[in-house]
Design an enzyme around this catalytic site. Structure first.
Site, PDB file in Angstrom:
ATOM      1  N   LYS A  22       1.964  73.558 -18.330  1.00  0.00           N
ATOM      2  CA  LYS A  22       0.980  72.843 -17.504  1.00  0.00           C
ATOM      3  C   LYS A  22      -0.051  72.128 -18.374  1.00  0.00           C
ATOM      4  O   LYS A  22      -0.352  70.957 -18.166  1.00  0.00           O
ATOM      5  CB  LYS A  22       0.259  73.842 -16.587  1.00  0.00           C
ATOM      6  CG  LYS A  22      -0.983  73.272 -15.926  1.00  0.00           C
ATOM      7  CD  LYS A  22      -1.698  74.292 -15.053  1.00  0.00           C
ATOM      8  CE  LYS A  22      -2.666  75.207 -15.759  1.00  0.00           C
ATOM      9  NZ  LYS A  22      -4.006  74.655 -16.012  1.00  0.00           N
ATOM     10  N   ASN A  23      -0.602  72.857 -19.347  1.00  0.00           N
ATOM     11  CA  ASN A  23      -1.708  72.281 -20.110  1.00  0.00           C
ATOM     12  C   ASN A  23      -1.251  71.255 -21.155  1.00  0.00           C
ATOM     13  O   ASN A  23      -2.075  70.617 -21.804  1.00  0.00           O
ATOM     14  CB  ASN A  23      -2.553  73.386 -20.755  1.00  0.00           C
ATOM     15  CG  ASN A  23      -3.324  74.153 -19.695  1.00  0.00           C
ATOM     16  OD1 ASN A  23      -3.429  73.707 -18.546  1.00  0.00           O
ATOM     17  ND2 ASN A  23      -3.849  75.313 -20.053  1.00  0.00           N
ATOM     18  N   CYS A 115     -16.472  75.791 -12.675  1.00  0.00           N
ATOM     19  CA  CYS A 115     -15.519  76.531 -11.858  1.00  0.00           C
ATOM     20  C   CYS A 115     -15.787  78.011 -12.050  1.00  0.00           C
ATOM     21  O   CYS A 115     -16.702  78.381 -12.785  1.00  0.00           O
ATOM     22  CB  CYS A 115     -14.084  76.151 -12.190  1.00  0.00           C
ATOM     23  SG  CYS A 115     -13.627  76.590 -13.848  1.00  0.00           S
ATOM     24  N   ARG A 120     -18.181  74.910 -17.786  1.00  0.00           N
ATOM     25  CA  ARG A 120     -17.303  73.808 -18.168  1.00  0.00           C
ATOM     26  C   ARG A 120     -18.041  72.474 -18.429  1.00  0.00           C
ATOM     27  O   ARG A 120     -17.825  71.484 -17.729  1.00  0.00           O
ATOM     28  CB  ARG A 120     -16.204  73.586 -17.116  1.00  0.00           C
ATOM     29  CG  ARG A 120     -15.596  74.825 -16.493  1.00  0.00           C
ATOM     30  CD  ARG A 120     -14.581  75.570 -17.296  1.00  0.00           C
ATOM     31  NE  ARG A 120     -13.471  74.883 -17.865  1.00  0.00           N
ATOM     32  CZ  ARG A 120     -12.239  74.893 -17.403  1.00  0.00           C
ATOM     33  NH1 ARG A 120     -11.973  75.475 -16.263  1.00  0.00           N
ATOM     34  NH2 ARG A 120     -11.270  74.300 -18.059  1.00  0.00           N
ATOM     35  N   ASP A 306      -6.375  82.351 -21.643  1.00  0.00           N
ATOM     36  CA  ASP A 306      -5.540  82.215 -20.442  1.00  0.00           C
ATOM     37  C   ASP A 306      -4.578  83.401 -20.238  1.00  0.00           C
ATOM     38  O   ASP A 306      -3.869  83.448 -19.229  1.00  0.00           O
ATOM     39  CB  ASP A 306      -4.736  80.906 -20.501  1.00  0.00           C
ATOM     40  CG  ASP A 306      -5.631  79.685 -20.394  1.00  0.00           C
ATOM     41  OD1 ASP A 306      -6.790  79.832 -19.957  1.00  0.00           O
ATOM     42  OD2 ASP A 306      -5.180  78.575 -20.757  1.00  0.00           O
ATOM     43  N   ARG A 398      -0.869  76.286  -8.608  1.00  0.00           N
ATOM     44  CA  ARG A 398      -1.429  75.245  -9.470  1.00  0.00           C
ATOM     45  C   ARG A 398      -0.814  75.335 -10.868  1.00  0.00           C
ATOM     46  O   ARG A 398      -0.710  74.323 -11.557  1.00  0.00           O
ATOM     47  CB  ARG A 398      -2.941  75.428  -9.618  1.00  0.00           C
ATOM     48  CG  ARG A 398      -3.761  75.023  -8.429  1.00  0.00           C
ATOM     49  CD  ARG A 398      -5.226  75.094  -8.778  1.00  0.00           C
ATOM     50  NE  ARG A 398      -5.407  74.703 -10.175  1.00  0.00           N
ATOM     51  CZ  ARG A 398      -6.213  75.307 -11.041  1.00  0.00           C
ATOM     52  NH1 ARG A 398      -6.955  76.315 -10.667  1.00  0.00           N
ATOM     53  NH2 ARG A 398      -6.293  74.881 -12.275  1.00  0.00           N
TER      54      ARG A 398
HETATM   55  N1  EPU Z   1     -17.002  73.290 -24.081  1.00  0.00           N
HETATM   56  C1  EPU Z   1     -18.247  72.777 -24.338  1.00  0.00           C
HETATM   57  N2  EPU Z   1     -18.417  71.421 -24.227  1.00  0.00           N
HETATM   58  C2  EPU Z   1     -17.398  70.579 -23.905  1.00  0.00           C
HETATM   59  C3  EPU Z   1     -16.120  71.109 -23.654  1.00  0.00           C
HETATM   60  C4  EPU Z   1     -15.951  72.482 -23.757  1.00  0.00           C
HETATM   61  O1  EPU Z   1     -19.181  73.520 -24.633  1.00  0.00           O
HETATM   62  O2  EPU Z   1     -17.626  69.366 -23.843  1.00  0.00           O
HETATM   63  C5  EPU Z   1     -16.785  74.751 -24.184  1.00  0.00           C
HETATM   64  C6  EPU Z   1     -16.283  75.364 -22.886  1.00  0.00           C
HETATM   65  O3  EPU Z   1     -17.349  75.648 -22.005  1.00  0.00           O
HETATM   66  C7  EPU Z   1     -15.577  76.595 -23.396  1.00  0.00           C
HETATM   67  C8  EPU Z   1     -14.976  76.134 -24.713  1.00  0.00           C
HETATM   68  O4  EPU Z   1     -15.729  74.981 -25.092  1.00  0.00           O
HETATM   69  O5  EPU Z   1     -16.532  77.592 -23.666  1.00  0.00           O
HETATM   70  C9  EPU Z   1     -13.509  75.777 -24.676  1.00  0.00           C
HETATM   71  O6  EPU Z   1     -13.270  74.868 -23.613  1.00  0.00           O
HETATM   72  P1  EPU Z   1     -12.159  73.747 -23.719  1.00  0.00           P
HETATM   73  O7  EPU Z   1     -12.810  72.423 -23.675  1.00  0.00           O
HETATM   74  O8  EPU Z   1     -11.242  74.031 -24.870  1.00  0.00           O
HETATM   75  O9  EPU Z   1     -11.376  73.974 -22.352  1.00  0.00           O
HETATM   76  P2  EPU Z   1     -10.608  72.838 -21.564  1.00  0.00           P
HETATM   77  O10 EPU Z   1     -10.032  71.900 -22.543  1.00  0.00           O
HETATM   78  O11 EPU Z   1     -11.455  72.299 -20.484  1.00  0.00           O
HETATM   79  C10 EPU Z   1      -8.219  73.901 -21.580  1.00  0.00           C
HETATM   80  C11 EPU Z   1      -7.255  74.439 -20.574  1.00  0.00           C
HETATM   81  C12 EPU Z   1      -7.771  75.764 -20.021  1.00  0.00           C
HETATM   82  C13 EPU Z   1      -7.947  76.737 -21.186  1.00  0.00           C
HETATM   83  C14 EPU Z   1      -8.897  76.136 -22.239  1.00  0.00           C
HETATM   84  C15 EPU Z   1      -9.073  76.995 -23.464  1.00  0.00           C
HETATM   85  C16 EPU Z   1      -6.239  72.456 -19.610  1.00  0.00           C
HETATM   86  C17 EPU Z   1      -6.022  71.613 -18.412  1.00  0.00           C
HETATM   87  N3  EPU Z   1      -7.077  73.484 -19.481  1.00  0.00           N
HETATM   88  O12 EPU Z   1      -9.444  73.676 -20.882  1.00  0.00           O
HETATM   89  O13 EPU Z   1      -6.750  76.247 -19.166  1.00  0.00           O
HETATM   90  O14 EPU Z   1      -8.471  77.955 -20.721  1.00  0.00           O
HETATM   91  O15 EPU Z   1      -8.390  74.842 -22.650  1.00  0.00           O
HETATM   92  O16 EPU Z   1      -7.849  77.245 -24.060  1.00  0.00           O
HETATM   93  O17 EPU Z   1      -5.643  72.232 -20.645  1.00  0.00           O
HETATM   94  C18 EPU Z   1      -5.833  77.553 -17.445  1.00  0.00           C
HETATM   95  O18 EPU Z   1      -4.735  77.022 -17.703  1.00  0.00           O
HETATM   96  O19 EPU Z   1      -5.943  78.543 -16.665  1.00  0.00           O
HETATM   97  C19 EPU Z   1      -7.040  77.012 -18.059  1.00  0.00           C
HETATM   98  C20 EPU Z   1      -8.262  77.273 -17.597  1.00  0.00           C
END
Ligand code: EPU
Length: 420
Positions: A22-23, A115, A120, A306, A398
């Site tokens: 998915k990711n 969320c 986020r 995850d 999802r």
């Molecule tokens: N963060 C910041 N600022 C930003 C972006 C992120 O502080 O601008 C922080 C977040 O709050 C968090 C950390 O950085 O504490 C990591 O967040 P990241 O940005 O890596 O998460 P994401 O890219 O939004 C993806 C996956 C998530 C998975 C995370 C971490 C997708 C669609 N989502 O989210 O997947 O948990 O990376 O590996 O790729 C799931 O599949 O259940 C899921 C939540």
């Protein structure tokens, strides 16, 4: 709304084929916006998040057709404004920002909200795209971005909790069409980033270092259509591995990449689970008595956030005290109170959960709060004595392709029913 009715106590046995990630597929779908030519994505999992992303791309003007596990996307003509409500519903949709900015020089995308797993923020996405020359403002709930010309830059993308996965994806995609060279330091190293880079390279992008903390992107004038097969889902593989161990069964994972979830395999072995590589297959079997383990979630190649909720179910089955520390998201312990209904003894202390394992579990009606929490509740339901009803399982659809069908094929007594 659907629920899952589970009769617990049946060990899982047999083979399961792991679906596409998915990711990985979500940012790859977004990357198709970088070209006017047709792109074809294979091994795309059939998930509601994927059809949502398809709808978002359609709302931007792309044609999208899904045929089984293949998706064809052509963004011949595009508008820079996505459907507010569609985008708001899915956090992963933030990764259309980079491609829209690169292709159209402007974008207006609804701000993805927080969320249940945490706040986020998108400050790092913003920092990276601004370093490339974009002007970004938040107006009436939209992220509004302009960049007459993106220019390569040196960008440090590490944040409070380490690198950002979708932030890295956004900046890498935008930089493919920027003038000059971009170097991302403290880039996310997740396999989904490498997969996205492989797709972008197939489209004509010049990228080196993906999968390491330093990614170099030499901008090109334009990208072309490409065909790509998505990597297998390492979190689905981890979930089935934990389910096999928790139910005291024996399951062969087909099509999974052991090198993509090494930290989970390592912790399962430490907990007493036997894991054998047989050619391309991975065989999971509960060995001796389960042992307590301590786990801390980390960016890749550490233990993935995850798989945290699912692993906690195994900890609850292991006699003794285990500690789970969540370092990526601040409130990702929503499953703890639901697991308590089944008889577990878990105390939350700051970012850690103290799990006193070995208590008997018995079935109860429980409520899924997010995708991975739902997977954990389903595993717990398969272990608990008697009947467990997991409500609100739309979260599961999802992110897990046909999870109830796959579990049934492994012998689980699980039925999809209408929520009472
Ligand atoms: N963060 C910041 N600022 C930003 C972006 C992120 O502080 O601008 C922080 C977040 O709050 C968090 C950390 O950085 O504490 C990591 O967040 P990241 O940005 O890596 O998460 P994401 O890219 O939004 C993806 C996956 C998530 C998975 C995370 C971490 C997708 C669609 N989502 O989210 O997947 O948990 O990376 O590996 O790729 C799931 O599949 O259940 C899921 C939540």
């Amino acid at each position: 709304m659907d629920s899952l009715l589970i009769q617990g106590g049946v060990p899982l046995h047999g083979e399961v084929t792991i679906s596409g990630a998915k990711n990985a597929v979500l940012p790859i779908m977004a990357a198709t916006l970088l070209t006017a030519e047709k792109c074809v994505i294979h091994r795309a999992p059939n998930l509601t998040d994927v059809s949502f992303m398809g709808d978002i791309l359609k709302s931007l003007g792309a044609t999208v057709s899904i045929d089984g596990n293949s998706i064809s996307i052509q963004a011949a003509r595009l508008t820079g404004v996505g459907d507010y409500d569609l985008i708001r519903k899915m956090r992963g949709s933030i990764c259309i920002l980079g491609p829209l900015l690169a292709r159209l020089h402007h974008a207006r995308v609804s701000l993805p909200g927080g969320c249940v797993i945490g706040s986020r923020p998108i400050d790092l996405h913003r920092k990276g795209l601004e370093a490339l020359g974009a002007t970004i403002t938040i107006e009436s709930g939209y992220v509004v971005a302009h960049a007459p010309q993106l220019e390569g830059a040196d960008i440090f993308l590490g944040g409070r909790a380490g690198p950002t996965v979708l932030g890295t994806a956004n900046v890498m995609m935008a930089a493919t069409l920027a003038k000059g060279t971009t170097v991302i330091e403290s880039a996310a190293c997740e396999p989904e980033i490498t997969d996205l880079a492989d797709f972008l390279i197939a489209m004509g992008a010049k990228i080196t270092g993906a999968g390491s903390p330093t990614i170099r992107i030499h901008g090109v004038d334009q990208l072309h259509g490409a065909e790509h097969e998505v990597i297998p889902d390492r979190i689905e593989a981890a979930t089935f591995a934990i389910a096999a161990a928790a139910t005291n069964g024996e399951v062969t994972l087909k099509g999974a990449r052991a090198d993509h979830f090494g930290a989970v395999i390592d912790k399962l072995r430490e907990a007493g689970v036997k894991i054998d590589r047989r050619g391309p297959d991975i065989v999971i079997k509960r060995g001796s008595e389960l042992k307590p383990v301590d786990v801390t979630t980390m960016p890749y190649s550490g233990f993935p956030t995850d798989a945290q909720a699912q692993m906690m179910v195994l900890m609850a089955l292991s006699p003794g005290t285990s500690i789970m520390t969540e370092r990526i998201f601040e409130s990702r312990f929503m499953h703890v109170s639901e697991l308590a209904r089944l008889g577990t003894d878990i105390a939350i202390e700051g970012p850690s959960s103290i799990v006193k394992g070995g208590r008997p579990m018995s079935g109860a009606p429980i409520m899924a709060s997010d995708l991975r929490a739902s997977a954990a509740l389903v595993i717990a339901g398969m272990v608990a004595r008697g009947e467990t009803l997991v409500n609100r399982i739309y979260h599961l659809d999802r992110g897990y392709e046909n999870i109830d069908t796959k579990l049934k094929m492994l012998g689980a007594k699980i039925e999809r029913v209408e929520e009472p």
